[in-house]
Design a protein around this motif. Structure first.
Motif, PDB file in Angstrom:
ATOM      1  N   MET A   1       0.847  -1.196   0.000  1.00 35.97           N
ATOM      2  CA  MET A   1       0.000   0.000   0.000  1.00 35.97           C
ATOM      3  C   MET A   1       0.881   1.245   0.000  1.00 35.97           C
ATOM      4  SD  MET A   1      -2.990   1.114   2.722  1.00 35.97           S
ATOM      5  CE  MET A   1      -4.238  -0.018   2.118  1.00 35.97           C
ATOM      6  N   LYS A   2       0.517   2.217  -0.833  1.00 34.05           N
ATOM      7  CA  LYS A   2       1.303   3.445  -0.968  1.00 34.05           C
ATOM      8  C   LYS A   2       0.594   4.599  -0.255  1.00 34.05           C
ATOM      9  CE  LYS A   2       1.313   2.860  -5.466  1.00 34.05           C
ATOM     10  NZ  LYS A   2       1.558   3.042  -6.915  1.00 34.05           N
ATOM     11  N   VAL A   3       1.365   5.322   0.550  1.00 35.54           N
ATOM     12  CA  VAL A   3       0.807   6.386   1.397  1.00 35.54           C
ATOM     13  C   VAL A   3       1.458   7.716   1.035  1.00 35.54           C
ATOM     14  CG1 VAL A   3       0.451   7.183   3.763  1.00 35.54           C
ATOM     15  CG2 VAL A   3       0.548   4.707   3.276  1.00 35.54           C
ATOM     16  N   ILE A   4       0.639   8.756   0.862  1.00 37.50           N
ATOM     17  CA  ILE A   4       1.169  10.117   0.720  1.00 37.50           C
ATOM     18  C   ILE A   4       0.824  10.863   2.000  1.00 37.50           C
ATOM     19  CG2 ILE A   4      -0.847  11.139  -0.445  1.00 37.50           C
ATOM     20  CD1 ILE A   4       2.834  11.845  -1.323  1.00 37.50           C
ATOM     21  N   TYR A   5       1.841  11.408   2.622  1.00 40.52           N
ATOM     22  CA  TYR A   5       1.723  12.063   3.925  1.00 40.52           C
ATOM     23  C   TYR A   5       1.799  13.568   3.694  1.00 40.52           C
ATOM     24  CZ  TYR A   5       2.195  11.536   9.014  1.00 40.52           C
ATOM     25  OH  TYR A   5       1.975  11.523  10.363  1.00 40.52           O
ATOM     26  N   LYS A  19       8.425  10.220  13.035  1.00 44.94           N
ATOM     27  CA  LYS A  19       8.201   8.966  13.759  1.00 44.94           C
ATOM     28  C   LYS A  19       7.141   8.107  13.077  1.00 44.94           C
ATOM     29  CE  LYS A  19       7.373  11.152  17.523  1.00 44.94           C
ATOM     30  NZ  LYS A  19       7.020  11.655  18.869  1.00 44.94           N
ATOM     31  N   GLU A  20       6.027   8.737  12.704  1.00 46.11           N
ATOM     32  CA  GLU A  20       4.942   7.971  12.092  1.00 46.11           C
ATOM     33  C   GLU A  20       5.367   7.415  10.735  1.00 46.11           C
ATOM     34  OE1 GLU A  20       1.345  10.253  12.015  1.00 46.11           O
ATOM     35  OE2 GLU A  20       1.082  10.171  14.185  1.00 46.11           O
ATOM     36  N   VAL A  21       6.028   8.254   9.933  1.00 47.06           N
ATOM     37  CA  VAL A  21       6.480   7.797   8.616  1.00 47.06           C
ATOM     38  C   VAL A  21       7.509   6.687   8.770  1.00 47.06           C
ATOM     39  CG1 VAL A  21       7.766   8.477   6.544  1.00 47.06           C
ATOM     40  CG2 VAL A  21       5.944   9.951   7.423  1.00 47.06           C
ATOM     41  N   ASN A  22       8.438   6.842   9.706  1.00 45.47           N
ATOM     42  CA  ASN A  22       9.448   5.812   9.936  1.00 45.47           C
ATOM     43  C   ASN A  22       8.795   4.476  10.302  1.00 45.47           C
ATOM     44  OD1 ASN A  22      12.433   5.135  10.466  1.00 45.47           O
ATOM     45  ND2 ASN A  22      11.469   4.555  12.384  1.00 45.47           N
ATOM     46  N   LEU A  27       6.932  -0.978   8.771  1.00 45.69           N
ATOM     47  CA  LEU A  27       5.836  -1.941   8.641  1.00 45.69           C
ATOM     48  C   LEU A  27       5.616  -2.395   7.199  1.00 45.69           C
ATOM     49  CD1 LEU A  27       3.328  -0.217  11.104  1.00 45.69           C
ATOM     50  CD2 LEU A  27       4.529  -2.384  11.491  1.00 45.69           C
ATOM     51  N   GLY A  28       6.411  -1.837   6.257  1.00 47.36           N
ATOM     52  CA  GLY A  28       6.365  -2.307   4.883  1.00 47.36           C
ATOM     53  C   GLY A  28       5.577  -1.449   3.915  1.00 47.36           C
ATOM     54  N   TYR A  29       5.148  -0.252   4.330  1.00 48.34           N
ATOM     55  CA  TYR A  29       4.392   0.630   3.438  1.00 48.34           C
ATOM     56  C   TYR A  29       5.332   1.539   2.644  1.00 48.34           C
ATOM     57  CZ  TYR A  29       0.415  -0.974   6.140  1.00 48.34           C
ATOM     58  OH  TYR A  29      -0.534  -1.776   6.739  1.00 48.34           O
ATOM     59  N   GLU A  30       4.910   1.883   1.434  1.00 44.30           N
ATOM     60  CA  GLU A  30       5.642   2.851   0.625  1.00 44.30           C
ATOM     61  C   GLU A  30       5.103   4.242   0.968  1.00 44.30           C
ATOM     62  OE1 GLU A  30       5.851   1.978  -3.609  1.00 44.30           O
ATOM     63  OE2 GLU A  30       5.257  -0.090  -3.174  1.00 44.30           O
ATOM     64  N   VAL A  31       5.976   5.130   1.414  1.00 44.70           N
ATOM     65  CA  VAL A  31       5.531   6.442   1.891  1.00 44.70           C
ATOM     66  C   VAL A  31       6.308   7.558   1.202  1.00 44.70           C
ATOM     67  CG1 VAL A  31       5.080   7.876   3.918  1.00 44.70           C
ATOM     68  CG2 VAL A  31       5.111   5.385   4.152  1.00 44.70           C
TER      69      VAL A  31
END
Length: 376
Positions: A1-5, A19-22, A27-31
């Motif tokens: 799953m890919k996440v844009i922050y 911290k959250e992005v790290n 956990l294996g997400y693309e951010v």
């Protein structure tokens, strides 16, 4: 799953974002991150943040604005940022499955784009907008109503303390999660700085603006040569503290610091402060980074009555809870110094509180559960 922050500051640094992005990368997400650089003017730059779990691409929009300058001074820059943000999210809709938006100034637009392209939407409320910023009275009810609609429409809402549930009363989020502003437990990785061992060292690193009593702290300390004030960060008071440090040997200004350097400075000092104006409604619900950092590092803390986590400080006797005035501040510092022999016991108690109730390991598990549900 890919996440844009999405965040309306340059993430340079932003401890909660990092911290959250790290954790998501771990956990294996693309951010990837979208951010607003208020100090420069350019269309967009691409660079990388070096986090513990890996490198993260960050896109920064350069639009001059101010930190701590209020909504009036930032209204036009904020509008321009919204246009840039919308354009990027539309053009790059294939690059993400989830929009993770921080605060109302990114969440409103992000929620619309998420609905348009059938993306998951996470609303991360660092500060409740109408309580945290100088919103004109005529606009407050309108913005609050819109904000409540965004909360109710989100796939998940994150707040930073249990107390904040009161602040969003009247909403009905589909999923509500508390993630405290606590740091990762990195004590063993932090250096001890070579600071003056004969002085009582008080430290603050954060936004340099009004409502945090930092000018008053400096005034108290500069007149007492037994104390030192170590201050870092960025904002409208940068020049003030730079000049003050040049004129006073016991005022030390560091400017903007990476988060690890912030923790190293705090670890090397004796007392921490998290002093906020109790007349600002948002401060009653505050969950300041400094509170959690003091627990992890075991440093006695000074807070103001009826601001954020002051009740924890009072209940466990791990610092001083003061009134929002200079006399009470001075008394609070002096009282803690008189209790210097109690500091080792306070330190043990604070670290136990961190490990039992607030550790980032616990927060990371909550993020893992949330994102696992988004994938279902």
């Amino acid at each position: 799953m890919k996440v844009i922050y999405v965040r309306s500051n340059p993430v340079d640094p932003d401890s909660r974002v990092e911290k959250e992005v790290n954790s998501l990368i771990k956990l294996g997400y693309e951010v990837e991150i979208l951010a607003w650089d208020r100090e420069n003017s350019y269309k967009v730059t691409e660079s990388y943040l070096d986090l513990k779990s890996g490198k993260v691409k960050i896109y920064r929009f350069g639009l001059p604005g101010s930190f701590g300058g209020g909504i009036k001074r930032n209204l036009i820059p904020l509008f321009k940022f919204q246009i840039r943000l919308y354009s990027w999210l539309v053009k790059n809709k294939s690059k993400y499955d989830v929009i993770h938006a921080c605060d109302f100034d990114t969440a409103f637009l992000s929620s619309k784009v998420a609905k348009l392209f059938k993306k998951k939407f996470v609303y991360d409320i660092f500060d409740y907008y109408v309580d945290a910023f100088s919103v004109p009275k005529f606009a407050k009810k309108i913005i609050e109503k819109i904000d409540h609609n965004v909360i109710n429409s989100a796939d998940a809402v994150i707040i930073c303390s249990e107390k904040r549930k009161e602040q969003i009363k009247g909403t009905n989020p589909k999923k509500l999660l508390v993630i405290h502003n606590t740091p990762e437990d990195v004590k063993e990785d932090l250096k001890d700085l070579n600071l003056n061992k004969t002085k009582i060292k008080i430290v603050y690193v954060g936004i340099l603006s009004s409502g945090r009593f930092i000018k008053e702290i400096a005034e108290v300390i500069k007149n007492n040569k037994e104390y030192e004030f170590h201050i870092g960060g960025f904002g409208v008071f940068e020049d003030y503290f730079r000049e003050l440090s040049q004129k006073n040997i016991n005022i030390n200004f560091y400017g903007k610091l990476p988060y690890k350097k912030t923790l190293e400075l705090e670890k090397s000092c004796d007392l921490m402060v998290a002093i906020y104006d109790p007349h600002i409604p948002n401060h009653y619900y505050a969950a300041p980074n400094k509170f959690y950092e003091s627990l992890m590092l075991g440093k006695p803390l000074i807070m103001v009555k009826n601001t954020g986590m002051d009740y924890v400080v009072a209940k466990h006797n791990i610092g001083e809870v003061i009134e929002y005035n200079v006399r009470s501040l001075k008394d609070g510092i002096d009282n803690l110094v008189k209790r210097r022999s109690d500091w080792p016991g306070m330190s043990i108690k604070m670290k136990d509180l961190y490990n039992q109730n607030y550790s980032w390991t616990m927060m990371e598990l909550r993020l893992k559960e949330l994102y696992g549900e988004l994938e279902d």
